[in-house]
Every structure is written in C-alpha cells, then in structure tokens.
Design a protein around this motif. Structure first.
Motif, PDB file in Angstrom:
ATOM      1  N   ARG A  97       3.472   7.553  -4.232  1.00 15.41           N
ATOM      2  CA  ARG A  97       2.729   8.470  -3.368  1.00 15.41           C
ATOM      3  C   ARG A  97       3.086   8.250  -1.891  1.00 15.41           C
ATOM      4  N   GLN A 105      -2.942  12.362   1.184  1.00 18.85           N
ATOM      5  CA  GLN A 105      -1.710  12.478   0.406  1.00 18.85           C
ATOM      6  C   GLN A 105      -0.811  13.573   0.971  1.00 18.85           C
ATOM      7  N   ARG A 108       3.999  13.256  -3.690  1.00 18.85           N
ATOM      8  CA  ARG A 108       3.952  12.259  -4.746  1.00 18.85           C
ATOM      9  C   ARG A 108       4.975  12.592  -5.824  1.00 18.85           C
TER      10      ARG A 108
END
Length: 226
Positions: A97, A105, A108
């Motif tokens: 990630r 985030q 990923r």
C-alpha cells in the motif's frame, strides 16, 4: 549500532514495538521505520505503525495504522518517497500500500504475505513475498531468493536481508554478492548507500525463531560493505 527505544509506541517494555522495515526519509533527512505492532512472538493483537526518526535516530513522530484500516496486522517493509508518500507491505491484508503522511491510501497492489518493498529511481515498485521478488504490475515473480525479509534498490541492484546476511541481486535474479552481518540474527529491513548499509534488527522479538534471541529488540546496525 543505534538502539531504538523499546517504547517507540510510548508504552515501555512490551509496548508493542518491533522494527520490521527501514527507509531513508528524503523529506526530513531522517529515517522511516516499520513497526510490526507486537511486543512478543507469538502475539495475536497488533498495534502497527510507521515511526519517524531524525538523522540521529531519535523519534519525532508516529503514524498509527490500526485505526485507519480494519484488521490491518503487521507492517513489513517501508519505502519513503520524495513527495512524502510511503509504500509499505501489509501481509495480513495481502497488500502493498502507498499512503500519505496522514495515512490516506493513495494506491495499492494485491500481494499475499508481502514482507518487503522498495522503489527504484524510475518509480518501479518492487516487493518481496514468500521468498520471491516481484515487480508490481507484472503477472509473475522475477526470481526467487533462499530467505528474504527486507528489500531495497540501490547501486543498480536489489538488496535482500536474510537473517544474518545481506544479499545483492541483479534485476535478473543473479546473486552478485553476500555480506555477513556480525551481531545481527534477524534482519528485517535494509538501506544501502554507496559502500555502506544500515540494517534493522529485531532478533530478541523472535523468541520462537531457529536462532537464539539477541537483545535489545530493535537495533539499526551500520556496516561498511567490502
């Protein structure tokens, strides 16, 4: 050697800190350390984080990951980039990630049981999983390693930590050199610059490992490669 505080999480001995990844921090000039988030092995509960150190290995920040990602588990391997983002391996989620420094985030990849990640100057993302080295976005692993726990890209090669040694591989999987690491029995992260290497060691965490534990739990060892 640079001994990292047993209480990187601020909880004293048994505070759930065990170093499992290492990267230079191009933003601050310090270091980024992956924290497994357990105090002993085996342990079923995790408090994983990414720990920020200054150039003298003093802690100045920590990003807790368990509140951000459900059933996160361990952090294994970190790679910090110039834009401030960080790649890391999350083996229990089966992911590699990329996050910003708030933990958001950005990208990923799926890769079960990844335990090392590195980024080349070209931006290619490399990962280590089940003794195989992968280049992300490719359908098959590039090559296999005997034992691997920690990965970096430097000097036109891939470097893989291996218990008490450091292996240098060509991108075709050819083993170029093996360096023994005196005083380390469980290397879990590596940084190579020129003819120097820094290796994060957490040997006394692995009480059930095949080798005897060597305290303290989290150490960054510095070596001249020859």
């Amino acid at each position: 050697m640079h001994v990292l505080p047993d209480a990187a999480g601020g909880a004293g001995p048994g505070g759930g800190f065990s170093a499992t990844g290492l990267s230079l921090d191009p933003v601050t000039g310090g270091w980024v350390v992956g924290n497994d988030g357990r105090a002993t092995d085996p342990q079923t509960t995790y408090d994983p984080s990414i720990v920020f150190l200054d150039a003298h290995f003093r802690k100045h920040g920590e990003l807790k990951l368990a509140p951000l990602y459900f059933q996160h588990g361990s952090v294994q391997g970190v790679a910090a980039l110039k834009d401030g983002s960080i790649w890391y391996a999350s083996p229990l989620e089966g992911l590699v990630r990329r996050i910003d420094r708030s933990g958001r985030q950005l990208a990923r990849f799926s890769l079960p049981w990844a335990n090392g990640v590195a980024v080349s100057r070209s931006g290619a993302v490399w990962a280590l999983a089940k003794r195989k080295v992968w280049r992300m976005n490719e359908p098959a692993p590039r090559f296999s390693v005997r034992v691997g726990d920690g990965l970096c890209v430097a000097a036109g090669a891939l470097w893989c930590a291996d218990h008490d040694a450091l292996h240098q591989y060509g991108f075709d999987g050819r083993l170029m050199q093996r360096y023994v690491l005196p005083g380390v029995n469980y290397a879990e992260g590596v940084v190579v610059r020129g003819d120097e290497a820094w290796v994060v060691h957490n040997g006394s965490f692995h009480r059930s490992s095949r080798k005897a534990a060597i305290p303290p739990r989290s150490v960054i060892a510095h070596y001249a490669l020859s």
